[in-house]
Motif scaffolding. Structure first.
Motif, PDB file in Angstrom:
ATOM      1  N   PHE A 100       0.828  -1.205   0.000  1.00 49.42           N
ATOM      2  CA  PHE A 100       0.000   0.000   0.000  1.00 49.42           C
ATOM      3  C   PHE A 100       0.866   1.260   0.000  1.00 49.42           C
ATOM      4  CE2 PHE A 100      -2.787   3.257   1.901  1.00 49.42           C
ATOM      5  CZ  PHE A 100      -3.784   3.221   0.935  1.00 49.42           C
ATOM      6  N   GLU A 101       1.959   1.209   0.754  1.00 49.69           N
ATOM      7  CA  GLU A 101       2.883   2.353   0.706  1.00 49.69           C
ATOM      8  C   GLU A 101       3.372   2.577  -0.713  1.00 49.69           C
ATOM      9  OE1 GLU A 101       5.934   1.885   3.969  1.00 49.69           O
ATOM     10  OE2 GLU A 101       5.450   4.011   4.071  1.00 49.69           O
ATOM     11  N   GLU A 102       3.655   1.495  -1.399  1.00 53.56           N
ATOM     12  CA  GLU A 102       4.140   1.637  -2.773  1.00 53.56           C
ATOM     13  C   GLU A 102       3.055   2.247  -3.666  1.00 53.56           C
ATOM     14  OE1 GLU A 102       7.135   1.413  -3.739  1.00 53.56           O
ATOM     15  OE2 GLU A 102       6.602   1.906  -5.797  1.00 53.56           O
ATOM     16  N   LYS A 103       1.815   1.857  -3.419  1.00 53.22           N
ATOM     17  CA  LYS A 103       0.725   2.438  -4.203  1.00 53.22           C
ATOM     18  C   LYS A 103       0.636   3.945  -3.957  1.00 53.22           C
ATOM     19  CE  LYS A 103      -2.155  -1.686  -4.501  1.00 53.22           C
ATOM     20  NZ  LYS A 103      -3.373  -2.359  -4.015  1.00 53.22           N
ATOM     21  N   VAL A 104       0.756   4.326  -2.691  1.00 51.92           N
ATOM     22  CA  VAL A 104       0.707   5.766  -2.380  1.00 51.92           C
ATOM     23  C   VAL A 104       1.870   6.477  -3.050  1.00 51.92           C
ATOM     24  CG1 VAL A 104       0.877   7.469  -0.530  1.00 51.92           C
ATOM     25  CG2 VAL A 104      -0.534   5.433  -0.217  1.00 51.92           C
ATOM     26  N   ARG A 105       3.015   5.836  -2.985  1.00 55.43           N
ATOM     27  CA  ARG A 105       4.188   6.453  -3.608  1.00 55.43           C
ATOM     28  C   ARG A 105       3.963   6.615  -5.105  1.00 55.43           C
ATOM     29  NH1 ARG A 105       7.622   3.419  -1.199  1.00 55.43           N
ATOM     30  NH2 ARG A 105       8.229   4.877   0.439  1.00 55.43           N
ATOM     31  N   ARG A 106       3.387   5.602  -5.723  1.00 56.39           N
ATOM     32  CA  ARG A 106       3.139   5.696  -7.155  1.00 56.39           C
ATOM     33  C   ARG A 106       2.053   6.730  -7.460  1.00 56.39           C
ATOM     34  NH1 ARG A 106       7.228   3.698  -9.880  1.00 56.39           N
ATOM     35  NH2 ARG A 106       5.880   3.854 -11.682  1.00 56.39           N
ATOM     36  N   ALA A 107       1.065   6.760  -6.601  1.00 56.30           N
ATOM     37  CA  ALA A 107      -0.007   7.735  -6.818  1.00 56.30           C
ATOM     38  C   ALA A 107       0.533   9.156  -6.726  1.00 56.30           C
ATOM     39  CB  ALA A 107      -1.119   7.530  -5.798  1.00 56.30           C
ATOM     40  N   MET A 108       1.569   9.322  -5.931  1.00 57.32           N
ATOM     41  CA  MET A 108       2.140  10.655  -5.731  1.00 57.32           C
ATOM     42  C   MET A 108       3.316  10.911  -6.676  1.00 57.32           C
ATOM     43  SD  MET A 108       0.453  12.062  -3.309  1.00 57.32           S
ATOM     44  CE  MET A 108       1.520  13.380  -2.792  1.00 57.32           C
ATOM     45  N   ASP A 109       3.507  10.016  -7.601  1.00 55.54           N
ATOM     46  CA  ASP A 109       4.662  10.146  -8.483  1.00 55.54           C
ATOM     47  C   ASP A 109       4.637  11.480  -9.212  1.00 55.54           C
ATOM     48  OD1 ASP A 109       6.998   9.295  -9.479  1.00 55.54           O
ATOM     49  OD2 ASP A 109       6.173   7.714 -10.756  1.00 55.54           O
ATOM     50  N   MET A 110       5.720  12.161  -9.157  1.00 55.44           N
ATOM     51  CA  MET A 110       5.839  13.456  -9.831  1.00 55.44           C
ATOM     52  C   MET A 110       7.005  13.378 -10.817  1.00 55.44           C
ATOM     53  SD  MET A 110       3.529  15.529  -8.621  1.00 55.44           S
ATOM     54  CE  MET A 110       2.233  14.932  -7.534  1.00 55.44           C
ATOM     55  N   PRO A 111       6.965  14.177 -11.848  1.00 56.80           N
ATOM     56  CA  PRO A 111       8.047  14.099 -12.839  1.00 56.80           C
ATOM     57  C   PRO A 111       9.357  14.643 -12.277  1.00 56.80           C
ATOM     58  CG  PRO A 111       6.600  15.945 -13.324  1.00 56.80           C
ATOM     59  CD  PRO A 111       5.961  15.192 -12.197  1.00 56.80           C
ATOM     60  N   SER A 124      14.900  -1.441  -5.112  1.00 54.95           N
ATOM     61  CA  SER A 124      14.532  -0.364  -4.198  1.00 54.95           C
ATOM     62  C   SER A 124      14.827   1.021  -4.766  1.00 54.95           C
ATOM     63  CB  SER A 124      15.255  -0.533  -2.861  1.00 54.95           C
ATOM     64  OG  SER A 124      16.636  -0.536  -3.061  1.00 54.95           O
ATOM     65  N   PHE A 125      15.605   1.079  -5.841  1.00 54.13           N
ATOM     66  CA  PHE A 125      15.879   2.389  -6.436  1.00 54.13           C
ATOM     67  C   PHE A 125      14.742   2.733  -7.394  1.00 54.13           C
ATOM     68  CE2 PHE A 125      19.845   1.301  -4.669  1.00 54.13           C
ATOM     69  CZ  PHE A 125      20.540   2.476  -4.464  1.00 54.13           C
ATOM     70  N   ASP A 151      13.425   5.377  -8.375  1.00 54.40           N
ATOM     71  CA  ASP A 151      13.493   6.533  -9.249  1.00 54.40           C
ATOM     72  C   ASP A 151      14.405   6.319 -10.450  1.00 54.40           C
ATOM     73  OD1 ASP A 151      11.689   8.172  -7.964  1.00 54.40           O
ATOM     74  OD2 ASP A 151      13.155   8.769  -6.490  1.00 54.40           O
ATOM     75  N   LEU A 175      18.831   6.947  -3.871  1.00 52.87           N
ATOM     76  CA  LEU A 175      17.390   7.138  -3.867  1.00 52.87           C
ATOM     77  C   LEU A 175      16.689   5.950  -3.250  1.00 52.87           C
ATOM     78  CD1 LEU A 175      17.347   8.520  -7.439  1.00 52.87           C
ATOM     79  CD2 LEU A 175      17.199   9.801  -5.329  1.00 52.87           C
ATOM     80  N   ASP A 176      17.464   5.169  -2.551  1.00 47.23           N
ATOM     81  CA  ASP A 176      16.896   3.985  -1.943  1.00 47.23           C
ATOM     82  C   ASP A 176      15.819   4.376  -0.941  1.00 47.23           C
ATOM     83  OD1 ASP A 176      18.525   0.977  -1.168  1.00 47.23           O
ATOM     84  OD2 ASP A 176      16.493   1.536  -0.634  1.00 47.23           O
ATOM     85  N   LEU A 220       1.828  13.461 -15.088  1.00 44.20           N
ATOM     86  CA  LEU A 220       2.822  12.417 -15.268  1.00 44.20           C
ATOM     87  C   LEU A 220       2.208  11.158 -15.837  1.00 44.20           C
ATOM     88  CD1 LEU A 220       5.754  11.628 -14.767  1.00 44.20           C
ATOM     89  CD2 LEU A 220       5.039  10.741 -12.565  1.00 44.20           C
ATOM     90  N   ARG A 238       3.947   7.957 -16.455  1.00 44.22           N
ATOM     91  CA  ARG A 238       5.117   7.096 -16.478  1.00 44.22           C
ATOM     92  C   ARG A 238       4.670   5.644 -16.425  1.00 44.22           C
ATOM     93  NH1 ARG A 238       9.469   8.060 -11.942  1.00 44.22           N
ATOM     94  NH2 ARG A 238       9.572  10.065 -12.957  1.00 44.22           N
ATOM     95  N   ILE A 291      -0.196  -1.870 -11.013  1.00 50.07           N
ATOM     96  CA  ILE A 291      -1.148  -1.126 -10.196  1.00 50.07           C
ATOM     97  C   ILE A 291      -2.119  -0.425 -11.121  1.00 50.07           C
ATOM     98  CG2 ILE A 291      -1.389   0.657  -8.448  1.00 50.07           C
ATOM     99  CD1 ILE A 291       1.530   0.088  -7.691  1.00 50.07           C
ATOM    100  N   LEU A 299      -4.784   4.205  -8.608  1.00 53.18           N
ATOM    101  CA  LEU A 299      -3.898   5.325  -8.294  1.00 53.18           C
ATOM    102  C   LEU A 299      -4.662   6.639  -8.320  1.00 53.18           C
ATOM    103  CD1 LEU A 299      -0.644   4.430 -10.275  1.00 53.18           C
ATOM    104  CD2 LEU A 299      -1.223   3.942  -7.912  1.00 53.18           C
ATOM    105  N   ILE A 340      -6.586   6.902  -5.112  1.00 49.64           N
ATOM    106  CA  ILE A 340      -5.726   7.269  -3.983  1.00 49.64           C
ATOM    107  C   ILE A 340      -5.390   8.754  -4.052  1.00 49.64           C
ATOM    108  CG2 ILE A 340      -3.433   6.957  -2.950  1.00 49.64           C
ATOM    109  CD1 ILE A 340      -3.548   4.032  -3.840  1.00 49.64           C
ATOM    110  N   ARG A 341      -5.051   9.196  -5.247  1.00 56.60           N
ATOM    111  CA  ARG A 341      -4.693  10.608  -5.420  1.00 56.60           C
ATOM    112  C   ARG A 341      -5.864  11.513  -5.054  1.00 56.60           C
ATOM    113  NH1 ARG A 341      -2.709  10.939 -11.058  1.00 56.60           N
ATOM    114  NH2 ARG A 341      -1.200   9.417 -10.383  1.00 56.60           N
ATOM    115  N   TYR A 365       6.453  10.882   0.629  1.00 60.67           N
ATOM    116  CA  TYR A 365       6.383  10.059  -0.579  1.00 60.67           C
ATOM    117  C   TYR A 365       6.741  10.794  -1.866  1.00 60.67           C
ATOM    118  CZ  TYR A 365       4.339   6.795   2.625  1.00 60.67           C
ATOM    119  OH  TYR A 365       4.155   5.962   3.696  1.00 60.67           O
TER     120      TYR A 365
END
Lengths: 503, 186
Positions: A10-21, A417-418, A420, B4-5, B113, B115, B123, B128, B131-132, B150
């Motif tokens: 779920f954290e990953e989903k939030v991270r993806r949802a918040m993905d910015m360029p 884990s990288f 980006d 960026l880990d 975005l 990507r 996903i 997404l 969630i957003r 995040y």
């Protein structure tokens, strides 16, 4: 707490949802070039003090209790206040006589604590009754910012009886302390005969102008701290010698080329104990009796306390893992996860990491040249090409040997884990680093070129005597003579230290 | 050094370089360049998440690093450099908004975005988006927590210092927010 822990998915989903360029590489390079041309003088202008997240309620409870027996043993430290820490008694301390509030239109401003030292006044206030936290809008009252020399209407001023207005100190001695909207620090000496001050506030931080009353004045009185009074929770200075046990200090094994050198003899000193209602706070230091001059810090890995009932209670460090901020001998603050039983307490530290940075200590213990090696990558290095190396270093007596360099690309060394990606750092070298088999270490290195900077390591904690250290660069493999500098060495000290305090 | 880990421990350990780099950067532009390399993308993404415009994000990012460069001599190595840098970014953004620019919602900023990668494909896009949208309806302070964690990728310790709260309190707040978001998704 554990039931709150989010799943990684779920954290990953939030991270993806918040993905910015990411920023355009052209912009990034252009700005970098501008910065590298030298310092840029910014034209001064009024700047809005920033905004977010300083909680409205800085619920700093100031407890005044009288415990003469303990106070006699306090020494320099006067007390411990949750969320504030140790309050020093440097002489002549005065405090707020009592919390004072002013209420207007349902909004209450309360001064919760004031400490008047010789050179400064530390004040804290809170606001209740504001319905909405309103930030980052043009008509916001404002907040504070430690990084400029301007004031906003949200800054609380201090008015002396003669009408003098004292503004909080952003650029001077207490710049760093002035980070919180409702915890101003004033660089001012208040004469002993002045006991009444007024906090003046044009508008309340984070509120919309016009929404709540403005132009606040909150007068308050100061009292000297009576002898034998403890402000906050009493701090027990551990003056009795604490028994410090440690296993035999590790030493490197000797070779014909590299004779063994003694590792530092590390001791732990328990210095202060603060019993709270639900936990106990411990202050202890890690010291090195024969530490190398390049030793920066010795940081505990695991800490716990054993109480008189034999309970083992985990200790949580109240600090960031920043070796340069925790030099050898400085105090570490740890809080127990639960309240230990009354009686003797034994603080135990299992393992510690010693950080050595010969180039960054005073006096400097090594020059960049002494901590560098060069290998010839040729004019056209190719992916997978490997150079056998034999560059040996000694940092604080610990041997370090660079045995090879291999040309790698991002795909060769990336890990999931990288998230980006490479961000343009595609080409570089992977260095094989070895130490004495008895030494578990981690090292930091740099390819000394401006376009290199992305590091990936096989170990991020000292867990092995070998290390694969990759650094990636932009544009292309560095060619020709490639210079690499070793900046820091971290060594795991596998040992146990303990100190027992008997009330 | 750029790392960026997302692993907390790894990030923490890598942060150990920063004080030395900051100390060196006072006299050495190249050292500041390394700090810049480490932080330019997180700072840019964080700013973009609030302004939603490439041009404005670039402008504020420039102002942030130029101000940081100028003020580096006043930075004290007592806190986390990242917290100091992001405070400057916040200051610049507040300055920007004060001049009349409106903050965009996360939904609008994120929509720009597109990507695609293997993980993204797993996903579902609508998930997404949902969630957003939920995040967009959080309070400003809650959104900021999510952004710092995040988008900027700050550790709990860094957010704690930036916001003047305790690390465990920040962690609890973030986890509570996530728990709430998750329950709203179900």
């Amino acid at each position: 707490m554990s039931d709150l822990n989010p799943s990684p998915e779920f954290e990953e989903k939030v991270r993806r949802a918040m993905d910015m360029p990411n920023a355009n590489p052209e912009f990034v390079n252009k700005l970098r070039n501008e910065l590298m041309r030298g310092p840029v003088k910014m034209k001064s202008r009024f700047m809005f003090k920033p905004a977010w997240a300083i909680a409205f309620v800085l619920a700093m409870a100031v407890i005044v209790v009288s415990v003469p027996g303990i106070a006699a043993a306090l020494g320099r430290i006067f007390g411990y206040i949750p969320d504030v820490g140790l309050v020093e008694n440097t002489g002549g301390l005065r405090i707020l006589a009592e919390p004072v509030s002013v209420t207007r239109a349902g909004v209450t401003v309360t001064i919760t604590s004031v400490f008047v030292y010789e050179d400064r006044v530390e004040l804290a206030y809170e606001v209740t009754g504001v319905k909405e936290n309103y930030s980052n809008q043009p008509d916001m009252c404002g907040s504070v910012h430690p990084d400029n020399d301007f004031w906003s209407d949200a800054d609380a001023d201090l008015r002396l009886p003669d009408g003098t207005i004292v503004r909080r100190d952003y650029a001077g001695e207490f710049q760093f302390e002035n980070r919180y909207a409702m915890k101003p620090v004033y660089a001012v000496h208040i004469p002993a005969n002045v006991s009444g001050l007024t906090m003046v506030l044009k508008c309340i931080p984070f509120t919309r102008l016009g929404d709540v009353p403005e132009n606040w004045e909150v007068p308050f009185e100061l009292i000297p701290v009576p002898a034998g009074t403890v402000v906050g929770a009493p701090v027990i200075e551990v003056e009795q010698p604490t028994e410090t046990q440690s296993a035999e200090a590790p030493t490197t094994s000797s070779t014909a080329e590299m004779p063994a050198l003694p590792a530092p003899v590390v001791t732990m000193q328990l210095e202060k104990i603060v019993p709270l209602d639900s936990a106990t706070v411990f202050y202890f230091s890690m010291n090195a009796e024969n530490g190398d001059p390049s030793l920066v810090s010795i940081m505990p890995v695991v800490a716990y306390v054993i109480d008189s009932q034999g309970q083992k209670i985990q200790l949580i460090g109240n600090f960031a893992l920043q070796p340069f901020e925790h030099r050898v001998g400085s105090l570490f603050e740890y809080t127990s996860q639960s309240k230990p039983a009354d009686g003797p307490l034994t603080v135990v530290v299992e393992n510690a990491v010693a950080y050595y940075a010969p180039m960054y200590v005073e006096p400097r213990q090594a020059t960049p040249e002494e901590m560098s090696f060069v290998f010839d990558a040729g004019s056209n290095p190719q992916r997978g090409q490997t150079w056998e190396l034999s560059n040996e270093f000694r940092i604080a007596g610990y041997p370090l040997k660079i045995t090879s360099a291999k040309a790698v690309i991002w795909d060769d060394v990336k890990t999931p884990s990288f998230i980006d990606g490479s961000q343009g750092y595609e080409y570089g070298y992977q260095f094989a680093v070895e130490s004495d088999p008895s030494v578990k270490m981690d090292a930091e290195m740099d390819i000394m070129q401006d376009n290199c900077g992305f590091a990936i390591k096989s170990n991020y904690m000292p867990v092995s005597s070998s290390l694969l250290y990759s650094q990636l660069c932009r544009d292309a493999f560095p060619s020709g003579e490639v210079k690499v500098t070793i900046r820091e060495l971290a060594v795991l000290m596998e040992d146990t230290w303990q100190a027992t305090w008997v009330p | 050094m750029i790392v960026l880990d997302v692993d907390r421990k790894k990030q923490t350990m890598i942060q150990d370089d920063i004080p030395a780099l900051v100390a060196a950067a006072r006299d050495d532009p190249a050292a500041f360049g390394r700090l810049y390399d480490r932080y330019v993308q997180p700072v840019y993404r964080y700013i973009f998440s609030r302004v939603g415009s490439t041009h404005e994000a670039e402008d504020i990012t420039s102002q942030t690093f130029m101000a940081a460069y100028e003020a580096l001599g006043r930075y004290r190595e007592r806190g986390q450099f990242s917290a100091w840098l992001f405070r400057i970014a916040q200051s610049k953004m507040n300055d920007h908004f004060r001049r009349g620019r409106r903050e965009v919602g996360l939904e609008a900023a994120g929509r720009i975005l597109e990507r695609e990668d293997a993980l993204g494909a797993l996903i579902r896009a609508e998930e997404l988006t949902r969630i957003r949208s939920l995040i967009d309806h959080l309070t400003e302070a809650e959104q900021e927590l999510i952004r710092l964690r995040y988008v900027a990728g700050l550790s709990f310790a860094e957010i704690a210092e930036l916001s003047g709260r305790r690390e465990d309190a920040v962690k609890k707040s973030v986890y509570r927010l996530l728990a709430r978001l998750k329950s709203q998704m179900e």
